[in-house]
Every structure is written in C-alpha cells, then in structure tokens.
Design a protein around this motif. Structure first.
Motif, PDB file in Angstrom:
ATOM      1  N   ALA A 127      12.497  44.815  34.047  1.00 25.94           N
ATOM      2  CA  ALA A 127      12.455  44.293  32.680  1.00 25.94           C
ATOM      3  C   ALA A 127      13.673  43.412  32.389  1.00 25.94           C
ATOM      4  CB  ALA A 127      12.382  45.450  31.684  1.00 25.94           C
ATOM      5  N   SER A 179      12.019  50.601  23.187  1.00 25.41           N
ATOM      6  CA  SER A 179      12.128  50.708  24.639  1.00 25.41           C
ATOM      7  C   SER A 179      12.544  49.361  25.219  1.00 25.41           C
ATOM      8  CB  SER A 179      10.806  51.156  25.255  1.00 25.41           C
ATOM      9  OG  SER A 179      10.905  51.185  26.667  1.00 25.41           O
ATOM     10  N   SER A 180      13.456  49.397  26.204  1.00 24.58           N
ATOM     11  CA  SER A 180      13.890  48.170  26.864  1.00 24.58           C
ATOM     12  C   SER A 180      12.960  47.768  28.008  1.00 24.58           C
ATOM     13  CB  SER A 180      15.313  48.349  27.405  1.00 24.58           C
ATOM     14  OG  SER A 180      15.361  49.409  28.346  1.00 24.58           O
ATOM     15  N   ARG A 181      11.951  48.584  28.352  1.00 25.03           N
ATOM     16  CA  ARG A 181      11.028  48.259  29.440  1.00 25.03           C
ATOM     17  C   ARG A 181       9.730  47.643  28.940  1.00 25.03           C
ATOM     18  NH1 ARG A 181       8.826  52.190  31.683  1.00 25.03           N
ATOM     19  NH2 ARG A 181       9.399  53.881  30.242  1.00 25.03           N
ATOM     20  N   ASN A 182       9.552  47.592  27.633  1.00 27.28           N
ATOM     21  CA  ASN A 182       8.289  47.132  27.071  1.00 27.28           C
ATOM     22  C   ASN A 182       8.501  45.865  26.243  1.00 27.28           C
ATOM     23  OD1 ASN A 182       7.124  49.431  28.199  1.00 27.28           O
ATOM     24  ND2 ASN A 182       7.382  50.627  26.315  1.00 27.28           N
ATOM     25  N   ASN A 197       4.322  46.332  30.029  1.00 26.92           N
ATOM     26  CA  ASN A 197       5.164  47.463  30.423  1.00 26.92           C
ATOM     27  C   ASN A 197       5.622  47.284  31.854  1.00 26.92           C
ATOM     28  OD1 ASN A 197       4.870  50.360  32.004  1.00 26.92           O
ATOM     29  ND2 ASN A 197       6.101  50.480  30.132  1.00 26.92           N
ATOM     30  N   PHE A 198       6.971  47.453  32.080  1.00 32.50           N
ATOM     31  CA  PHE A 198       7.545  47.432  33.425  1.00 32.50           C
ATOM     32  C   PHE A 198       7.896  48.857  33.823  1.00 32.50           C
ATOM     33  CE2 PHE A 198       8.355  43.088  32.062  1.00 32.50           C
ATOM     34  CZ  PHE A 198       8.019  42.355  33.194  1.00 32.50           C
ATOM     35  N   GLU A 201      10.207  49.819  35.907  1.00 36.97           N
ATOM     36  CA  GLU A 201      11.644  49.964  36.105  1.00 36.97           C
ATOM     37  C   GLU A 201      12.402  49.113  35.085  1.00 36.97           C
ATOM     38  OE1 GLU A 201      12.933  52.083  38.107  1.00 36.97           O
ATOM     39  OE2 GLU A 201      11.113  52.629  39.221  1.00 36.97           O
ATOM     40  N   ARG A 202      13.552  49.630  34.680  1.00 37.54           N
ATOM     41  CA  ARG A 202      14.381  48.883  33.731  1.00 37.54           C
ATOM     42  C   ARG A 202      14.961  47.622  34.370  1.00 37.54           C
ATOM     43  NH1 ARG A 202      15.351  51.880  29.172  1.00 37.54           N
ATOM     44  NH2 ARG A 202      14.970  54.123  29.351  1.00 37.54           N
TER      45      ARG A 202
END
Length: 241
Positions: A103, A69-72, A96-97, A99-100
C-alpha cells in the motif's frame, strides 16, 4: 468490492466484506505525459479488468485513502470512449492490499508521478521565458540617484564661526577665504613639573674615641712623686716624720 457511501470523516473500510469482492488480481500504474492510470489486470493473462485515470492535480479525488486503515483505498473506476476519449461512466470501489508495504509503494508511486510532472512543467515555463525574452528590452535594475551629489552649476554655502574672518560682524565666506583658511593648530602640550627630589643626606657624625685610662704607675714613677725629680730638676729621697 462495492462500498457504502462516504461518511463525514471519510470512507470506513471496516464495513467492507471480503466475500463481496468482485476482482482479485494485479495493480499496475502506467503514466503517459501528465496522465497516470491505475490498471487492474488479470495475473495469468494480463487482460485489463478496469482502469482508474488520474489527471494531474486530481489524485486525491481519484484515489482516496480509507479513514481507518492504511492498507485500503477508494478508487474511481471510469470507462472512456476510445474514439472520442471522453469519460462515459464511473464508479467508486474499494481497493485492499494484503501488506502495508504494498500500500505504501502504491501511494508513493502516485505522489512521485505528480511531483515529477510539476517539476517538468515549471522547468519548461522557465526555459520559455528565458528564450523568449529580448536582452535589450528586458527590465534593467534602476540605479538610484546620489542624493548627496551637487548638480551642474550648483553651489553650497557654509556658515560657520571657524570660517569667519576676525573683526567681521558675520556673513558667509567667499571662495578666497575658504582657500586661504589654514587648519587649526593644536595647543602645545603642558610642561610637566620635574618629579620631587629626595632630601640630601646629612653627613655622618664624626666618631669620638675615648682615651684609654692611664697605665698603672710603676715603682719608679711612684718614688718619683715622693722626692723624685721636682720642678727644679732636683732629686732626693722623701722623708717621713
């Protein structure tokens, strides 16, 4: 939130549970010199909950993106002794965010700080080298010697058929013979034959005229032939038997 151990391909955030979160608040990045710090603060009071110090060159070891995941992210929280400045303890937790875009801004801010520090360090080193170097002792470019130039007192001897005198059996020439040598003359250009002239034209043949036939004999000449004036000049009538 606490996370399981890292797998061979990285941290898998799919196993993280939202119910296990230990803090929800604001993330702020602060930098002082080459040290960047990720601060987790309370939104209402601004109180510091935890911090993740990131020395220059250790960004990937302190903040690692999740493999799925690109948000974590996985961040390394550390507690530092205020008196000695040494690290006392550390722990890895998941970040963890929602929104992308958030991040992406978080990751870009850390990269920009690292690039800026490297540029400043490189500029400082270059300036120090320029100021500390002595212009007289600095290495100057070595000029290569001319390999085709003659040294002092050296001579060169040329042995060529063009430089030999007529009737001599050979050998090198002297400086006097070289000075009196005239440049070769070119052969005169060949004489070109005149272009062929066309044959003379023959004079035109004279035009011949055919005399017109004699005119028709009149009655006077008719009678003259039969008794008219003869060779003796006599005239008379012709007689018929």
């Amino acid at each position: 939130m606490p996370i399981p151990q890292r797998g061979p391909t990285g941290h898998a955030s799919g196993t993280w549970r939202v119910a296990d979160r230990i803090f929800e608040g604001r993330v702020r990045i602060m930098a002082k010199g080459e040290l960047a710090t990720v601060r987790f603060e309370n939104v209402q009071t601004g109180e510091l909950f935890a911090a993740c110090p990131i020395p220059l060159g250790r960004r990937n070891a302190c903040v690692e993106p999740a493999a799925d995941s690109s948000r974590n992210f996985v961040v390394r929280l550390a507690s530092v002794d205020e008196k000695t400045g040494k690290e006392v303890n550390h722990v890895f937790v998941g970040l963890n965010f929602p929104e992308r875009s958030q991040a992406f801004d978080f990751s870009s801010a850390l990269q920009d700080h690292e690039k800026r520090c490297r540029r400043e360090s490189q500029f400082a080193n270059t300036t120090a080298e320029r100021q500390g170097g002595d212009s007289e002792t600095m290495e100057q470019p070595v000029e290569e010697p001319n390999r085709f130039a003659l040294g002092e007192g050296q001579t060169i001897r040329v042995n060529s058929k063009l430089l030999r005198r007529g009737g001599e059996g050979g050998g090198g020439t002297t400086e006097a013979s070289l000075a009196s040598l005239a440049p070769p003359t070119l052969a005169p250009p060949p004489v070109l034959a005149p272009p062929p002239q066309p044959p003379p034209q023959q004079p035109a043949a004279p035009t011949t005229t055919v005399p017109a036939p004699p005119a028709t004999t009149t009655s006077s000449s008719f009678f003259a032939s039969f008794g008219g004036e003869d060779d003796k000049g006599e005239t008379g009538w012709a007689t018929f038997d």
